[in-house]
Write an enzyme that holds these catalytic residues in place. Structure first.
Site, PDB file in Angstrom:
ATOM      1  N   LEU A 174      45.719  77.266  46.045  1.00 39.15           N
ATOM      2  CA  LEU A 174      46.386  76.381  45.047  1.00 39.15           C
ATOM      3  C   LEU A 174      47.735  75.950  45.210  1.00 39.15           C
ATOM      4  CD1 LEU A 174      45.331  78.854  42.013  1.00 39.15           C
ATOM      5  CD2 LEU A 174      43.894  77.079  43.089  1.00 39.15           C
ATOM      6  N   HIS A 175      47.796  74.434  44.979  1.00 41.14           N
ATOM      7  CA  HIS A 175      49.120  73.631  44.976  1.00 41.14           C
ATOM      8  C   HIS A 175      49.288  73.319  43.693  1.00 41.14           C
ATOM      9  CE1 HIS A 175      46.331  70.242  45.101  1.00 41.14           C
ATOM     10  NE2 HIS A 175      45.874  70.850  46.208  1.00 41.14           N
ATOM     11  N   HIS A 217      46.723  71.664  41.280  1.00 38.12           N
ATOM     12  CA  HIS A 217      45.789  72.550  40.675  1.00 38.12           C
ATOM     13  C   HIS A 217      46.670  72.932  39.524  1.00 38.12           C
ATOM     14  CE1 HIS A 217      44.125  73.240  44.854  1.00 38.12           C
ATOM     15  NE2 HIS A 217      42.872  73.065  44.173  1.00 38.12           N
ATOM     16  N   GLY A 251      40.476  77.531  45.305  1.00 37.14           N
ATOM     17  CA  GLY A 251      42.005  78.387  45.699  1.00 37.14           C
ATOM     18  C   GLY A 251      42.583  77.539  46.549  1.00 37.14           C
TER      19      GLY A 251
END
Length: 295
Positions: A33-34, A37, A31
């Site tokens: 997320l950037h 990802h 998780g």
């Protein structure tokens, strides 16, 4: 986009996809997320008909309780980003779903050698937690292909070895590290950086590139290279953690047969621990000609 937090509905959906002859790609995440990802998600889409993403902060791979408790959790934002990428299914289990008997009674998966060296020696048990949770997620999702970032170089090597050793019929794809414009590798932990620390953080990547240029120029005193690099990090206000120059294929020390080396670096900056790596092609050293002696 479907979202499940239990195992049985995912298995039912996977069985449906299999009957329809669909190819399944999987991206496991923790998780927060950037763009890194999301790059994995896009790569997964290139290789399959449907994409499954998991979001699970795995307690088994944390060696410090504070690190686990403070790990950023942004589920609503993560789901919105994945929906925007056209992800088909997201698995969001709790620790109770993944480890119903508790961590102490959980069967574990270990990869000898790779799990104990380098980062594994610094964080005992970390890679056992990684290989265990990835094995369980692979068993739940049953993907044809799984995508992992090359930023976590040792983790990628470990998962590839695990999949081979356990005869998993899964193609493990490494995806190049995504960086900011100034070279900083994207990471969920970058959010720990203050404004001043964020300005200094790219020094890690610059120092790594400096090592690479020294190696390409023929420098082979790797231990001294690491010492010099760590001095550069300290001068910029970073605290060196672990720095290695290893064979890119085996993660063993560079030897005469090494064709590619990998620079593995980590450093502390404020509350953040930054990690990065770079692969370097090694130019074979031409043999020195022995002058002929006139008789």
């Amino acid at each position: 986009m479907q979202t499940f937090d239990e195992i049985s509905p995912i298995r039912e959906q996977v069985r449906t996809w299999r009957r329809e002859g669909r190819r399944i790609a999987f991206v496991p995440t923790m998780g927060n997320l950037h763009e890194g990802h999301l790059t994995l998600v896009r790569k997964a889409r290139e290789h399959a008909d449907v994409v499954v993403v998991s979001i699970f902060v795995n307690p088994m791979q944390f060696d410090k309780a504070d690190d686990l408790n403070n790990y950023p959790r942004t589920l609503d934002e993560d789901l919105a980003k994945l929906n925007g990428e056209g992800v088909d299914l997201v698995f969001t289990p709790t620790p109770d779903v993944m480890y119903p008997q508790g961590l102490d009674r959980q069967t574990s998966v270990d990869v000898p050698g790779l799990s104990q060296m380098l980062e594994g020696a610094l964080r005992p048990g970390h890679f056992r937690g990684v290989s265990t949770v990835v094995t369980k997620l692979f068993n739940i999702v049953q993907p044809d292909v799984a995508c992992f970032g090359e930023k976590d170089y040792q983790q990628l090597a470990l998962i590839r070895q695990m999949a081979e050793d356990m005869a998993m019929d899964i193609e493990v794809i490494g995806v190049p590290t995504v960086r900011e414009m100034d070279g900083l590798a994207l990471s969920s932990r970058n959010g720990y950086l203050t404004v001043d620390e964020r300005q200094r953080a790219p020094v890690l990547a610059r120092t790594m590139r400096w090592i690479s240029s020294q190696m390409r120029g023929g420098r082979t005193d790797y231990s001294e290279l690491v010492v010099d690099a760590n001095d550069q990090l300290r001068a910029a206000g970073l605290q060196p953690d672990e720095s290695y120059i290893r064979d890119a294929a085996t993660l063993q020390p560079v030897g005469d047969e090494t064709k590619q080396a990998v620079i593995l670096m980590s450093a502390h900056l404020g509350k953040a621990r930054l990690i990065d790596n770079q692969v370097v092609e090694l130019t074979p050293v031409a043999p020195v000609a022995t002058p002929e002696v006139a008789e």
